[in-house]
Design an enzyme around this catalytic site. Sequence first.
Site, short mmCIF file in Angstrom:
data_model
loop_
_atom_site.label_atom_id
_atom_site.label_comp_id
_atom_site.label_asym_id
_atom_site.label_seq_id
_atom_site.Cartn_x
_atom_site.Cartn_y
_atom_site.Cartn_z
N ASP A 67 16.11 42.96 16.02
CA ASP A 67 15.34 43.37 14.84
C ASP A 67 13.87 43.61 15.16
O ASP A 67 13.40 43.30 16.25
CB ASP A 67 15.49 42.33 13.72
CG ASP A 67 15.36 40.89 14.24
OD1 ASP A 67 14.80 40.70 15.32
OD2 ASP A 67 15.82 39.98 13.55
N ASN A 136 18.17 29.24 6.60
CA ASN A 136 19.08 29.63 5.52
C ASN A 136 20.39 30.21 6.03
O ASN A 136 21.18 30.76 5.27
CB ASN A 136 18.40 30.62 4.57
CG ASN A 136 18.02 31.93 5.26
OD1 ASN A 136 18.35 32.13 6.44
ND2 ASN A 136 17.34 32.81 4.55
N HIS A 138 20.66 32.68 8.24
CA HIS A 138 20.62 34.10 8.59
C HIS A 138 20.78 34.32 10.10
O HIS A 138 20.48 33.44 10.90
CB HIS A 138 19.37 34.80 8.04
CG HIS A 138 18.09 34.53 8.78
ND1 HIS A 138 16.85 34.76 8.23
CD2 HIS A 138 17.85 34.07 10.03
CE1 HIS A 138 15.92 34.46 9.11
NE2 HIS A 138 16.49 34.04 10.21
N GLU A 143 19.94 38.31 5.67
CA GLU A 143 19.71 37.17 4.80
C GLU A 143 20.97 36.86 3.98
O GLU A 143 21.89 37.68 3.93
CB GLU A 143 18.53 37.48 3.86
CG GLU A 143 17.23 37.85 4.58
CD GLU A 143 16.55 36.66 5.26
OE1 GLU A 143 17.18 35.61 5.46
OE2 GLU A 143 15.35 36.80 5.58
P1 PGA Z 1 13.30 30.57 15.25
O1 PGA Z 1 13.91 31.67 14.29
O2 PGA Z 1 13.95 30.77 16.60
O3 PGA Z 1 11.83 30.86 15.31
O4 PGA Z 1 13.63 29.24 14.67
C1 PGA Z 1 15.29 31.86 14.28
C2 PGA Z 1 15.68 32.84 13.19
O5 PGA Z 1 15.01 32.88 12.14
O6 PGA Z 1 16.67 33.55 13.39
#
Ligand code: PGA
Length: 241
Positions: A67, A136, A138, A143
Site C-alpha cells: 500500500d 483492528n 486490518h 479496514e
Molecule cells: P505496525 O502496523 O507494523 O506499525 O504495527 C501494522 C499494520 O497496521 O498493518
Amino acid sequence: MEIIRVENYEEMSTRSCEIFVKRLKSIEFPVFGLATGSTPMGLYRCLVKKFQAGEISFKYATTFNLDEYIGLPKDHEQSYHYYMNELFFRHIDILKENAHVPNGMAEDLHAECEQYERLIEESGGIDLQILGIGENGHIAFNEPGSPFNGKTAVVNLSESTLKANARFFKNLYEVPTRAISMGIGTIMKAKEIILLASGGTKAVAMKKIIHGEITEDVPASILQKHKHVTIIADEAALSKV
Ligand code: PGA
C-alpha cells in the site's frame, strides 16, 4: 495456519528472515509482497545484513508493496516509498524497475490501481507475501468491512488506523485519510503468506484471527482459509491465544 510462537521482536524478525532467504534462494525469479509499518523493520534489517555479508542477492527478485498513502510525495518521510528506500531498497541490489510501490500521487488513481493489479498478475503472482496486522485486524489498508474478494483499490483509513498511525505524523490531522491498497482478494492469491505480530496491542486481533469467526469485520480472519499461512508472533501478541 502454522503458528510460530517466539519470545520477542528480535526472534520474530530472525525467524521470518530465515524463511524469506530460503524462498529467495530456491525460487528462480521470486516475487515478494512487502509490508511497511514498525513490524517488518527487523526483517528488512536482517535481509540487508545478509546482503552486505554477501550471502544473498535480490538481482532476480521482484517486489510489490501492499500500500501507499494518497497525496504524499515519494520523498515525504512518511510515505511508504521513502520507508522502503531508506530501510531496504537502497541497501540491496534489487533492480529499481522490479521494486513496486503503488503511486499515491498518480493523476488517475483508479488506473494506477488497475495497472498495479495487472503488474502483479504479469509477474506470475506473489510467491511470498509478508503481512503485518492492524489493531483492528486490518491487513494492508483493508479496514473492517472490506470485501474478501477485493482487488487493489483506493480505500479510506478507519479512525482506529488514523489514530494508530498519528504517532508518525505531527498530529492526527496530518495523517492522509486515503490510500491505495492491495485488496484482500489480491493478498489471498499469494502462494504463501507470513503474518508478523509483536506486542500486546495486537493481542485482541490475534485472538480473533486465529480462533474467531471468519468475517469481513475482521479482515485478517480470512487467512484461516489460505492454504499456506505462517504466523510468526511473540508472546505478547499471542498472550490471549
Ligand atoms: P505496525 O502496523 O507494523 O506499525 O504495527 C501494522 C499494520 O497496521 O498493518
